[in-house]
Enzyme design. Structure first.
Site, PDB file in Angstrom:
ATOM      1  N   GLY A   1       7.133 -42.709 -70.377  1.00 22.50           N
ATOM      2  CA  GLY A   1       7.188 -43.779 -71.374  1.00 22.50           C
ATOM      3  C   GLY A   1       6.683 -45.105 -70.841  1.00 22.50           C
ATOM      4  O   GLY A   1       5.960 -45.144 -69.851  1.00 22.50           O
TER       5      GLY A   1
ATOM      6  N   LEU B   1       4.498 -46.833 -72.307  1.00 19.71           N
ATOM      7  CA  LEU B   1       3.095 -46.414 -72.346  1.00 19.71           C
ATOM      8  C   LEU B   1       2.139 -47.601 -72.347  1.00 19.71           C
ATOM      9  O   LEU B   1       2.406 -48.629 -72.957  1.00 19.71           O
ATOM     10  CB  LEU B   1       2.857 -45.555 -73.593  1.00 19.71           C
TER      11      LEU B   1
ATOM     12  N   GLY C   1      -3.608 -46.774 -69.961  1.00 20.19           N
ATOM     13  CA  GLY C   1      -3.897 -45.646 -69.063  1.00 20.19           C
ATOM     14  C   GLY C   1      -3.354 -44.341 -69.649  1.00 20.19           C
ATOM     15  O   GLY C   1      -4.048 -43.317 -69.689  1.00 20.19           O
ATOM     16  N   HIS C   2      -2.103 -44.389 -70.125  1.00 17.45           N
ATOM     17  CA  HIS C   2      -1.525 -43.198 -70.761  1.00 17.45           C
ATOM     18  C   HIS C   2      -2.347 -42.806 -71.987  1.00 17.45           C
ATOM     19  O   HIS C   2      -2.604 -41.629 -72.235  1.00 17.45           O
ATOM     20  CB  HIS C   2      -0.092 -43.474 -71.241  1.00 17.45           C
TER      21      HIS C   2
ATOM     22  N   GLN D   1      13.652 -37.448 -59.977  1.00 16.95           N
ATOM     23  CA  GLN D   1      12.543 -37.854 -59.108  1.00 16.95           C
ATOM     24  C   GLN D   1      12.699 -39.271 -58.560  1.00 16.95           C
ATOM     25  O   GLN D   1      11.830 -39.755 -57.858  1.00 16.95           O
ATOM     26  CB  GLN D   1      11.205 -37.691 -59.818  1.00 16.95           C
TER      27      GLN D   1
ATOM     28  N   GLY E   1      -2.858 -38.661 -64.536  1.00 23.05           N
ATOM     29  CA  GLY E   1      -3.712 -39.763 -64.078  1.00 23.05           C
ATOM     30  C   GLY E   1      -3.836 -39.776 -62.563  1.00 23.05           C
ATOM     31  O   GLY E   1      -2.866 -39.514 -61.845  1.00 23.05           O
ATOM     32  N   GLU E   2      -5.022 -40.113 -62.089  1.00 19.50           N
ATOM     33  CA  GLU E   2      -5.293 -40.094 -60.647  1.00 19.50           C
ATOM     34  C   GLU E   2      -4.668 -41.268 -59.886  1.00 19.50           C
ATOM     35  O   GLU E   2      -4.781 -41.325 -58.673  1.00 19.50           O
ATOM     36  CB  GLU E   2      -6.800 -40.081 -60.389  1.00 19.50           C
TER      37      GLU E   2
ATOM     38  N   ASP F   1      -1.635 -41.540 -59.492  1.00 18.27           N
ATOM     39  CA  ASP F   1      -0.685 -40.756 -58.687  1.00 18.27           C
ATOM     40  C   ASP F   1      -1.442 -39.578 -58.078  1.00 18.27           C
ATOM     41  O   ASP F   1      -1.219 -38.422 -58.443  1.00 18.27           O
ATOM     42  CB  ASP F   1       0.474 -40.289 -59.568  1.00 18.27           C
TER      43      ASP F   1
ATOM     44  N   GLN G   1       0.541 -36.874 -56.408  1.00 14.99           N
ATOM     45  CA  GLN G   1       1.356 -36.135 -57.379  1.00 14.99           C
ATOM     46  C   GLN G   1       0.561 -34.977 -57.994  1.00 14.99           C
ATOM     47  O   GLN G   1       1.107 -33.891 -58.230  1.00 14.99           O
ATOM     48  CB  GLN G   1       1.828 -37.093 -58.478  1.00 14.99           C
TER      49      GLN G   1
HETATM   50  O1  PAF Z   1       3.675 -39.612 -63.426  1.00 13.94           O
HETATM   51  C1  PAF Z   1       4.738 -39.678 -64.106  1.00 13.94           C
HETATM   52  O2  PAF Z   1       4.887 -40.485 -65.008  1.00 13.94           O
HETATM   53  C2  PAF Z   1       5.857 -38.707 -63.800  1.00 13.94           C
HETATM   54  O3  PAF Z   1       5.957 -38.470 -62.435  1.00 13.94           O
HETATM   55  C3  PAF Z   1       5.761 -37.373 -64.585  1.00 13.94           C
HETATM   56  C4  PAF Z   1       4.519 -36.585 -64.185  1.00 13.94           C
HETATM   57  C5  PAF Z   1       5.738 -37.677 -66.068  1.00 13.94           C
HETATM   58  C6  PAF Z   1       6.987 -36.504 -64.281  1.00 13.94           C
HETATM   59  O4  PAF Z   1       8.170 -37.161 -64.637  1.00 13.94           O
END
Ligand code: PAF
Length: 284
Positions: free
Chosen positions: A31, A33, A36-37, A61, A147-148, A150, A153
């Protein structure tokens, strides 16, 4: 757009979409947002018939309770943006809905999860693997968009998908979206003071000015040291790490990898706001 709060209703909606032969795209988010999202959502909209966006601030996390507490939450504005972007389903579950029981799974994420964010934020990537594996199982997407910004990730999620056998699912990595002044878009940017916001674009500027080092024959270690020096020289920045790693294995480099991209990943604190960014050192 349907707003779905329960896993039972999501499972039904997904089964229906699958029965109708629709290609499902999933954009997992926490969220708050921003553009980028929305660029991920627009790409999913172009490439898939049925687009699901999840909004869930995943507690497992967060290794820092303050970060979880202060993480920005703007659910009404988020739903407006998603509706305007033509999303089919906004999945907005509660923590109880996602974790009716504590998730005790420990993923063998391997070396990609041990460096950088993995070293600095113990448990973070295991939490990401927990939530993303649940979302993949529930939404059963053909494609999932990340998105890159992260960068690490994405590598961790690819590893989780391999471990969990999500073989038919395509993980789509999408370029970083930046503000006009170069700052990588992030939900955390709203927490920056005006002064911090004014200096934050220096992160990208410093990283970008180091890209020529590869062609100039400067070693990854010397390049990283120079970047860290420049970052530390900006009043108001507290760099946590800068590491230049192999773009595939995420392992630190002694030398530039022949024919492969390298990526420099950074974390900088501005007061109590932790920003991450990265830059490619392309093979050619
Ligand atoms: O990148 C994020 O916003 C979060 O790590 C994700 C991938 C939505 C997991 O909670």
């Amino acid at each position: 757009m349907e707003i779905i709060e329960t896993t039972a209703r999501l499972t039904e909606a997904v089964a229906d979409a699958r029965r109708r032969g629709l290609t499902i795209g999933l954009v997992p988010t926490m969220g708050a947002l921003h553009a980028g999202h929305i660029s991920l959502v627009e790409r999913a909209r172009r490439e898939c018939d049925f687009v699901i966006v999840s909004i869930f601030v995943n507690p497992t996390q967060f290794n820092n309770p303050d970060d979880l507490r202060t993480y920005p939450r703007t659910p009404a504005a988020d739903c407006d943006l998603l509706r305007a972007a033509g999303v089919d389903v906004a999945f907005t579950p509660t923590a109880e809905e996602i974790y009716p029981e504590p998730d005790t799974r420990v993923f063998d994420l391997g070396p990609v999860a041990e460096v950088m964010e993995g070293a600095m934020r113990p448990g973070h990537f295991n939490g990401v693997a927990q939530i993303v594996s649940k979302l993949f199982a529930l939404a059963r997407p053909h494609r999932a968009y990340f998105g890159e910004k992260d960068f690490q990730q994405i590598a961790v999620i690819r590893r989780m998908a391999e471990l969990e056998g999500f073989d038919d699912l395509e993980i789509v990595d999408c370029p970083i979206c930046r503000e006009a002044d170069g700052l990588a878009m992030s939900s955390r940017n709203v927490r920056l003071s005006a002064e911090q916001r004014a200096i934050a674009p220096r992160i990208h500027a410093i990283l970008e000015s180091s890209v020529a080092s590869r062609a100039e024959g400067v070693s990854p270690a010397d390049t990283a040291a120079a970047v860290l020096d420049s970052l530390a020289g900006v009043e108001g920045f507290k760099p946590e790490y800068y590491q230049i790693v192999d773009a595939n294995t995420l392992q630190p480099l002694d030398a530039w990898p022949e024919g492969r991209d390298a990526v420099g990943c950074v974390t900088v604190w501005l007061g109590d706001v932790r920003l991450i960014d990265n830059i490619k050192y392309p093979a050619k």
